[in-house]
Design an enzyme around this catalytic site. Sequence first.
Site, mmCIF file in Angstrom:
data_model
loop_
_atom_site.group_PDB
_atom_site.id
_atom_site.type_symbol
_atom_site.label_atom_id
_atom_site.label_comp_id
_atom_site.label_asym_id
_atom_site.label_seq_id
_atom_site.Cartn_x
_atom_site.Cartn_y
_atom_site.Cartn_z
ATOM 1 N N CYS A 32 27.978 44.343 10.227
ATOM 2 C CA CYS A 32 28.220 42.936 9.886
ATOM 3 C C CYS A 32 29.186 42.309 10.886
ATOM 4 O O CYS A 32 30.303 42.790 11.045
ATOM 5 C CB CYS A 32 28.789 42.831 8.472
ATOM 6 S SG CYS A 32 29.356 41.166 8.062
ATOM 7 N N CYS A 35 32.609 41.199 9.124
ATOM 8 C CA CYS A 35 33.594 42.118 8.559
ATOM 9 C C CYS A 35 34.662 42.357 9.624
ATOM 10 O O CYS A 35 34.341 42.686 10.763
ATOM 11 C CB CYS A 35 32.945 43.443 8.162
ATOM 12 S SG CYS A 35 32.219 43.443 6.517
ATOM 13 N N HIS A 92 33.246 42.126 2.274
ATOM 14 C CA HIS A 92 31.824 41.848 2.360
ATOM 15 C C HIS A 92 31.192 41.601 0.986
ATOM 16 O O HIS A 92 30.170 40.935 0.877
ATOM 17 C CB HIS A 92 31.133 43.037 3.037
ATOM 18 C CG HIS A 92 29.737 42.760 3.487
ATOM 19 N ND1 HIS A 92 29.457 42.189 4.709
ATOM 20 C CD2 HIS A 92 28.535 42.939 2.880
ATOM 21 C CE1 HIS A 92 28.149 42.056 4.838
ATOM 22 N NE2 HIS A 92 27.571 42.493 3.741
ATOM 23 N N ASN A 132 24.777 28.349 2.749
ATOM 24 C CA ASN A 132 23.466 28.896 2.401
ATOM 25 C C ASN A 132 23.731 30.213 1.707
ATOM 26 O O ASN A 132 24.236 31.139 2.325
ATOM 27 C CB ASN A 132 22.619 29.169 3.645
ATOM 28 C CG ASN A 132 22.445 27.938 4.515
ATOM 29 O OD1 ASN A 132 22.424 26.821 4.019
ATOM 30 N ND2 ASN A 132 22.323 28.149 5.815
ATOM 31 N N HIS A 143 27.574 38.638 4.553
ATOM 32 C CA HIS A 143 28.996 38.407 4.273
ATOM 33 C C HIS A 143 29.206 36.979 3.733
ATOM 34 O O HIS A 143 28.798 36.020 4.378
ATOM 35 C CB HIS A 143 29.786 38.592 5.576
ATOM 36 C CG HIS A 143 31.235 38.851 5.356
ATOM 37 N ND1 HIS A 143 31.834 40.041 5.691
ATOM 38 C CD2 HIS A 143 32.205 38.073 4.830
ATOM 39 C CE1 HIS A 143 33.125 39.973 5.380
ATOM 40 N NE2 HIS A 143 33.368 38.792 4.859
ATOM 41 N N HIS A 145 30.033 33.468 3.221
ATOM 42 C CA HIS A 145 30.603 32.497 4.145
ATOM 43 C C HIS A 145 29.910 31.154 3.994
ATOM 44 O O HIS A 145 28.828 31.056 3.441
ATOM 45 C CB HIS A 145 30.469 32.971 5.600
ATOM 46 C CG HIS A 145 29.060 32.964 6.126
ATOM 47 N ND1 HIS A 145 28.148 33.940 5.809
ATOM 48 C CD2 HIS A 145 28.406 32.096 6.934
ATOM 49 C CE1 HIS A 145 26.994 33.676 6.407
ATOM 50 N NE2 HIS A 145 27.112 32.548 7.094
ATOM 51 N N GLN A 147 29.574 27.129 6.240
ATOM 52 C CA GLN A 147 29.587 26.586 7.593
ATOM 53 C C GLN A 147 30.062 25.134 7.569
ATOM 54 O O GLN A 147 29.979 24.470 6.543
ATOM 55 C CB GLN A 147 28.186 26.637 8.205
ATOM 56 C CG GLN A 147 27.592 28.044 8.248
ATOM 57 C CD GLN A 147 26.233 28.057 8.919
ATOM 58 O OE1 GLN A 147 26.097 27.673 10.082
ATOM 59 N NE2 GLN A 147 25.222 28.479 8.201
HETATM 60 ZN ZN LIG Z 1 30.762 41.678 6.257
#
Ligand SMILES: [Zn+2]
Length: 318
Positions: A32, A35, A92, A132, A143, A145, A147
């Site tokens: 990832c 991470c 994560h 998303n 992970h 997140h 934007q």
């Molecule tokens: Zn991650």
Amino acid sequence: VSHLRFDPLSGEWVTVSPRRLGRPVTASAEGCPFCPGGEGSEAPDPDWDVAVFDNRFPSYGGPGEPLPGLGPGYAAAPAGGRAEIVLYSPRHDVHLPDLPEGKVRLLVEVWRHRTEVLEADPAVACVFVFENRGRDAGQTIGHPHGQIYGYPLVPPRLARELERLREHRLRHGACLVCAIRAHEAGGPRQVDREGGWLAFVPFAPRFPSEVHLVPERHVGELAGLGDEEVADLARLLQRTVRRYDGLYGAPMPYVMAVYQRPRPAAPEGLWHLRVAFHPFLRAPGRLKYLAGSESAAGAFLLDASPEDMAQALRAVRL
Ligand SMILES: [Zn+2]
Ligand SMILES: [Zn+2]
């Protein structure tokens, strides 16, 4: 390199960004790029709660290049602007519903702060915060997140809303969103509320369990929110995602977006801030596809009533 192209038939700009195909796709923690500490990680070292950095595969921010062979009504422009990644946690496996309340508040504070920073960039016409969530909603890296795009133009959806708001203001001398919020409060489509924030399924949504979060105070952007309003929004955001996850007993794939005043196109006072969730499940395990009517004609079909969906969301045990 990214650039914009204008479609003379729809009157809309699209962004061409071939570099994005280089972006890795990974759901698991192994490999990832978000991470902290991993090989090739884009994330800073792990001593942080929420991290923000430039997207290495940005849709916006390229210098652009001249395009040969423009045709009738065609136009092209450099895709200036900004693209940032916001990591919700170094971990994560910690999603928005699992974060401590204070960390969700911090996340909203980060949105507010980045909005102010990006709005100061003359290449940015509209700051758009979004997430998303889930592979079915276009999330390519597992992970948790979100934007932030600093669009070089006002996106079509916001441009249309701006016209509607302007028209209503001219005709009635008041804000359309204020009127909608007042009408929905306590009605059959209300889902939840926290402080002055109301969560409701809109009268004519595009997705069956779409939910909008709207503040009572007429405020156009995140930067205009006081600390108490930020804390209330954080609580309501988290509860809304928990309701979605409880609705069908599985994590809901969704797009969450903050619709805030597109500066400088919208004069001060015209816009009314809102956060909208576009969820992609229409029944347990059944995705809402953008099929013929939606993709080709732009006409959305719903197979559940917004009032029933609001009722189902209200009934989720938190
Ligand atoms: Zn991650
Ligand atoms: Zn308003």
